[in-house]
Design a protein around this motif. Structure first.
Motif, PDB file in Angstrom:
ATOM      1  N   ASP A 162       0.833  -1.205   0.000  1.00  0.00           N
ATOM      2  CA  ASP A 162       0.000   0.000   0.000  1.00  0.00           C
ATOM      3  C   ASP A 162       0.869   1.257   0.000  1.00  0.00           C
ATOM      4  O   ASP A 162       0.568   2.231  -0.703  1.00  0.00           O
ATOM      5  CB  ASP A 162      -0.912  -0.023   1.226  1.00  0.00           C
ATOM      6  N   ILE A 163       1.934   1.237   0.790  1.00  0.00           N
ATOM      7  CA  ILE A 163       2.842   2.388   0.845  1.00  0.00           C
ATOM      8  C   ILE A 163       3.462   2.628  -0.528  1.00  0.00           C
ATOM      9  O   ILE A 163       3.522   3.767  -1.016  1.00  0.00           O
ATOM     10  CB  ILE A 163       3.937   2.152   1.900  1.00  0.00           C
ATOM     11  N   VAL A 164       3.933   1.569  -1.154  1.00  0.00           N
ATOM     12  CA  VAL A 164       4.566   1.698  -2.461  1.00  0.00           C
ATOM     13  C   VAL A 164       3.559   2.198  -3.497  1.00  0.00           C
ATOM     14  O   VAL A 164       3.880   3.061  -4.334  1.00  0.00           O
ATOM     15  CB  VAL A 164       5.183   0.357  -2.889  1.00  0.00           C
ATOM     16  N   ALA A 165       2.338   1.697  -3.435  1.00  0.00           N
ATOM     17  CA  ALA A 165       1.310   2.131  -4.390  1.00  0.00           C
ATOM     18  C   ALA A 165       0.970   3.609  -4.215  1.00  0.00           C
ATOM     19  O   ALA A 165       0.639   4.298  -5.190  1.00  0.00           O
ATOM     20  CB  ALA A 165       0.049   1.277  -4.220  1.00  0.00           C
ATOM     21  N   ALA A 166       1.074   4.102  -2.980  1.00  0.00           N
ATOM     22  CA  ALA A 166       0.758   5.515  -2.719  1.00  0.00           C
ATOM     23  C   ALA A 166       1.817   6.451  -3.277  1.00  0.00           C
ATOM     24  O   ALA A 166       1.552   7.628  -3.521  1.00  0.00           O
ATOM     25  CB  ALA A 166       0.593   5.737  -1.215  1.00  0.00           C
ATOM     26  N   GLY A 167       3.031   5.953  -3.439  1.00  0.00           N
ATOM     27  CA  GLY A 167       4.090   6.774  -4.022  1.00  0.00           C
ATOM     28  C   GLY A 167       4.379   8.016  -3.203  1.00  0.00           C
ATOM     29  O   GLY A 167       4.553   7.959  -1.987  1.00  0.00           O
ATOM     30  N   ALA A 168       4.412   9.171  -3.874  1.00  0.00           N
ATOM     31  CA  ALA A 168       4.780  10.435  -3.232  1.00  0.00           C
ATOM     32  C   ALA A 168       3.784  10.877  -2.165  1.00  0.00           C
ATOM     33  O   ALA A 168       4.089  11.757  -1.358  1.00  0.00           O
ATOM     34  CB  ALA A 168       4.920  11.526  -4.282  1.00  0.00           C
ATOM     35  N   LYS A 169       2.604  10.275  -2.139  1.00  0.00           N
ATOM     36  CA  LYS A 169       1.623  10.616  -1.106  1.00  0.00           C
ATOM     37  C   LYS A 169       2.030  10.067   0.260  1.00  0.00           C
ATOM     38  O   LYS A 169       1.476  10.481   1.277  1.00  0.00           O
ATOM     39  CB  LYS A 169       0.248  10.052  -1.469  1.00  0.00           C
ATOM     40  N   SER A 170       2.958   9.126   0.253  1.00  0.00           N
ATOM     41  CA  SER A 170       3.369   8.472   1.496  1.00  0.00           C
ATOM     42  C   SER A 170       4.725   8.988   1.962  1.00  0.00           C
ATOM     43  O   SER A 170       5.677   9.065   1.183  1.00  0.00           O
ATOM     44  CB  SER A 170       3.452   6.961   1.311  1.00  0.00           C
ATOM     45  N   GLY A 171       4.810   9.319   3.255  1.00  0.00           N
ATOM     46  CA  GLY A 171       6.080   9.738   3.827  1.00  0.00           C
ATOM     47  C   GLY A 171       7.074   8.605   3.936  1.00  0.00           C
ATOM     48  O   GLY A 171       8.266   8.841   4.171  1.00  0.00           O
ATOM     49  N   ALA A 172       6.616   7.369   3.767  1.00  0.00           N
ATOM     50  CA  ALA A 172       7.498   6.203   3.868  1.00  0.00           C
ATOM     51  C   ALA A 172       8.097   5.805   2.529  1.00  0.00           C
ATOM     52  O   ALA A 172       8.946   4.915   2.479  1.00  0.00           O
ATOM     53  CB  ALA A 172       6.732   5.021   4.448  1.00  0.00           C
ATOM     54  N   ALA A 173       7.680   6.428   1.448  1.00  0.00           N
ATOM     55  CA  ALA A 173       8.110   6.014   0.109  1.00  0.00           C
ATOM     56  C   ALA A 173       9.626   5.951  -0.054  1.00  0.00           C
ATOM     57  O   ALA A 173      10.136   5.018  -0.699  1.00  0.00           O
ATOM     58  CB  ALA A 173       7.494   6.945  -0.933  1.00  0.00           C
ATOM     59  N   PRO A 174      10.424   6.903   0.493  1.00  0.00           N
ATOM     60  CA  PRO A 174      11.882   6.828   0.282  1.00  0.00           C
ATOM     61  C   PRO A 174      12.534   5.562   0.832  1.00  0.00           C
ATOM     62  O   PRO A 174      13.627   5.200   0.394  1.00  0.00           O
ATOM     63  CB  PRO A 174      12.401   8.073   1.015  1.00  0.00           C
ATOM     64  N   SER A 175      11.878   4.881   1.757  1.00  0.00           N
ATOM     65  CA  SER A 175      12.441   3.649   2.316  1.00  0.00           C
ATOM     66  C   SER A 175      12.253   2.457   1.394  1.00  0.00           C
ATOM     67  O   SER A 175      12.805   1.386   1.651  1.00  0.00           O
ATOM     68  CB  SER A 175      11.791   3.339   3.675  1.00  0.00           C
ATOM     69  N   PHE A 176      11.480   2.634   0.317  1.00  0.00           N
ATOM     70  CA  PHE A 176      11.142   1.506  -0.553  1.00  0.00           C
ATOM     71  C   PHE A 176      11.717   1.653  -1.964  1.00  0.00           C
ATOM     72  O   PHE A 176      11.200   1.041  -2.902  1.00  0.00           O
ATOM     73  CB  PHE A 176       9.625   1.347  -0.623  1.00  0.00           C
ATOM     74  N   VAL A 177      12.778   2.442  -2.113  1.00  0.00           N
ATOM     75  CA  VAL A 177      13.409   2.575  -3.421  1.00  0.00           C
ATOM     76  C   VAL A 177      13.917   1.211  -3.871  1.00  0.00           C
ATOM     77  O   VAL A 177      14.625   0.516  -3.139  1.00  0.00           O
ATOM     78  CB  VAL A 177      14.567   3.588  -3.364  1.00  0.00           C
ATOM     79  N   GLY A 178      13.533   0.792  -5.078  1.00  0.00           N
ATOM     80  CA  GLY A 178      13.945  -0.512  -5.591  1.00  0.00           C
ATOM     81  C   GLY A 178      13.135  -1.674  -5.046  1.00  0.00           C
ATOM     82  O   GLY A 178      13.559  -2.838  -5.160  1.00  0.00           O
ATOM     83  N   TYR A 179      11.972  -1.373  -4.485  1.00  0.00           N
ATOM     84  CA  TYR A 179      11.127  -2.419  -3.899  1.00  0.00           C
ATOM     85  C   TYR A 179      10.670  -3.413  -4.963  1.00  0.00           C
ATOM     86  O   TYR A 179      10.085  -3.051  -5.977  1.00  0.00           O
ATOM     87  CB  TYR A 179       9.916  -1.750  -3.259  1.00  0.00           C
ATOM     88  N   VAL A 180      10.977  -4.685  -4.733  1.00  0.00           N
ATOM     89  CA  VAL A 180      10.534  -5.755  -5.628  1.00  0.00           C
ATOM     90  C   VAL A 180       9.209  -6.326  -5.146  1.00  0.00           C
ATOM     91  O   VAL A 180       8.297  -6.589  -5.935  1.00  0.00           O
ATOM     92  CB  VAL A 180      11.600  -6.867  -5.703  1.00  0.00           C
ATOM     93  N   GLY A 181       9.094  -6.496  -3.818  1.00  0.00           N
ATOM     94  CA  GLY A 181       7.857  -7.010  -3.263  1.00  0.00           C
ATOM     95  C   GLY A 181       8.081  -7.692  -1.932  1.00  0.00           C
ATOM     96  O   GLY A 181       9.218  -7.945  -1.517  1.00  0.00           O
TER      97      GLY A 181
END
Length: 545
Positions: free
Chosen positions: A138-157
């Motif tokens: 869900d965080i990854v799908a939210a992208g820039a809307k999420s403050g946690a997005a920078p922690s998931f750079v290169g997220y495969v799953g």
């Protein structure tokens, strides 16, 4: 004027007045590596009571992974959600929480977590591996809307290995991810939350966590009221108070004016205030009100250049500005001794901090020499110019910390004395963020709290938010390299090089550390700050009387 009292608060105010002559609780006003809890170790906790905490800003978003108003948002959301790991403020180590154990692959591209099997969300549904996967997806799908997005750079799953085991995979090394899982932004939420559209969760609608408190109601710009979970029993074993809260409820009241918050505390109308101003610290201490405090980890308050602007891309101008600014004068003028002068881009409480103060030199005469050697000439008005362009950088800042105005105005005066005419720009948080995105600035005054050196990458890498557009391949290589090093000592060595590069090349001028101060009623005990120097879960807090 103070906040409106409640009858219970008025009764406790009388008891508090009798206690004003007592000595302060464990915390004083000097900076410490870790925040001591309020109250004496010999105090026996009392169950029951309704805590009222005054904060300076509306949370804006109660969605844990959303983007809110900073510390005040996290004070609230930390009570609603738990994290996979807990970071010990004493030494920065990671400890079990929702995850009983974890491991990382040698190349730090995969991280596996084994979960507790006795945790439930506030709606009664169990925590499972699927809960973690769904939260992270869900965080990854939210992208820039999420403050946690920078922690998931290169997220495969995230792969569900079994009911209580997950593996999180990345396409490139991410050694900082385990620490990221200890933050509020990666707090695990239930399926009921994820069923609500991301944008609709800001008001708390559908926010279901496994934390020790649940949302009763949220009234924008007024208050957020939480009630305790009596069945909570899975706080971190390494932290005292792993069980249910002693308190019945917590009310976060919004009081933007610092003077109002302080007056409400001293009149007994609230039990604790956030954002204690430096000018109020001595007054509260001398009047017998305990102070809980800790230097914020992460990036210190200071100046960062826009590497894409004509001024920010000029090494001589960056060096001259760095030489002209006096961090000690700014700290002494805008703050008090409890706020340390910076010795690095990272604050002293950040794992991986390195002292690079040898590169932090104040020399106004040297600043003028650097400019003149680079072809800048001082005009009749006392301002340097080159090729017909006057040296007039724009410095942007926001009022999220009241001493900021004094600091930037003093910087403006120090630079004017050298021959650099600074234009100050300030606006609301959304306008400030738009300014950063547009690149219409030369300098930024600000800080960013996080208890891991990877904050340097998320702030300064051109592959992250890229607000500062720093064109420095050596720096970029170091920021990416530290993410790929799983050995803590080796990673710290790379982070030290990155800190030195940022300061020696004058991309960043560190000025002072931010220290979080909470002011408490004498009858409030057990309030603690976490490794991020923000309010930890209030399971340890209790009210006497």
């Amino acid at each position: 004027m103070p906040l409106s009292p409640t009858p219970a608060r008025a009764l406790r105010a009388a008891a508090s007045a009798l206690a004003l002559g007592l000595a302060l609780a464990a915390c004083g006003t000097s900076a410490e590596p870790a925040a001591a809890p309020s109250g004496s170790a010999s105090d026996a906790p009392v169950d029951g009571g309704d805590l009222v905490l005054a904060i300076g800003n509306d949370p804006i978003s109660l969605n844990p992974s959303g983007i809110g108003s900073g510390n005040d948002t996290l004070y609230v959301t930390r009570q609603l959600v738990d994290s996979l790991l807990w970071q010990d403020p004493a030494d920065g180590s990671l400890e079990p929480w929702l995850a009983t154990e974890w491991s990382s692959s040698a190349d730090a591209t995969e991280h596996t977590f084994t979960l507790r099997d006795d945790v439930t969300f506030s709606d009664g549904t169990p925590l499972t591996a699927e809960s973690v996967k769904a939260t992270f997806d869900d965080i990854v799908a939210a992208g820039a809307k999420s403050g946690a997005a920078p922690s998931f750079v290169g997220y495969v799953g995230t792969t569900v290995v079994d009911e209580h085991t997950v593996t999180v995979a990345f396409s490139a090394p991410n050694a900082a991810f385990p620490q990221a899982t200890s933050t509020v932004a990666l707090g695990v939420v239930g399926a009921a939350t994820l069923a609500v559209p991301f944008d609709d969760r800001a008001s708390g609608t559908g926010v279901v966590g496994s934390g020790p408190f649940v949302l009763d109601h949220y009234t924008k710009d007024t208050e957020t009221v939480l009630t305790a979970r009596t069945d909570y029993a899975w706080g971190p074993d390494a932290r005292r108070g792993a069980g249910a809260p002693h308190l019945d409820s917590v009310t976060f009241q919004v009081a933007p004016e610092a003077g109002v918050r302080t007056g409400s505390l001293t009149s007994g109308q609230v039990d604790v205030i956030g954002g204690v101003q430096p000018t109020d610290i001595a007054t509260l201490e001398q009047s017998g009100y305990p102070l809980v405090h800790r230097a914020n980890p992460g990036i210190t308050f200071g100046l960062t250049f826009n590497g894409a602007s004509p001024i920010g891309s000029d090494p001589a101008v960056r060096e001259a500005i760095a030489l002209a600014v006096d961090p000690t004068e700014i700290r002494d003028t805008a703050l008090v001794d409890g706020f340390a002068v910076a010795t690095s881009v990272l604050a002293s409480t950040t794992p991986g901090v390195a002292d690079v103060s040898e590169h932090l030199v104040t020399d106004p005469e040297g600043a003028a020499e650097v400019l003149e050697d680079a072809g800048w000439d001082k005009g009749a008005d006392g301002i340097y110019a080159k090729d017909g362009v006057r040296l007039t950088p724009t410095l942007v800042w926001i009022t999220n910390f009241s001493p900021n105005q004094t600091a930037v105005e003093l910087i403006q005066a120090e630079l004017k004395a050298v021959g650099i005419e600074v234009t100050l720009w300030s606006g609301a948080v959304p306008d400030f963020q738009a300014k950063l995105r547009s690149g219409d600035f030369d300098l930024v005054w600000g800080n960013l709290s996080r208890a891991d050196g990877d904050v340097l990458r998320t702030q300064y890498s051109t592959a992250a938010t890229n607000f500062y557009r720093i064109d420095d391949p050596t720096l970029e290589g170091l920021l990416q390299e530290q993410l790929a090093v799983s050995d803590p000592a080796e990673r710290d060595a790379v982070l030290a090089q990155a800190q030195e590069r940022l300061v020696s090349e004058h991309w960043v001028l560190p000025v002072h550390e931010l220290t979080t101060y909470l002011g408490l009623s004498p009858d409030l005990h057990g309030v603690e700050l976490g490794a991020d120097s923000r309010l930890d879960q209030l399971t340890t807090a209790w009210l006497a009387g």
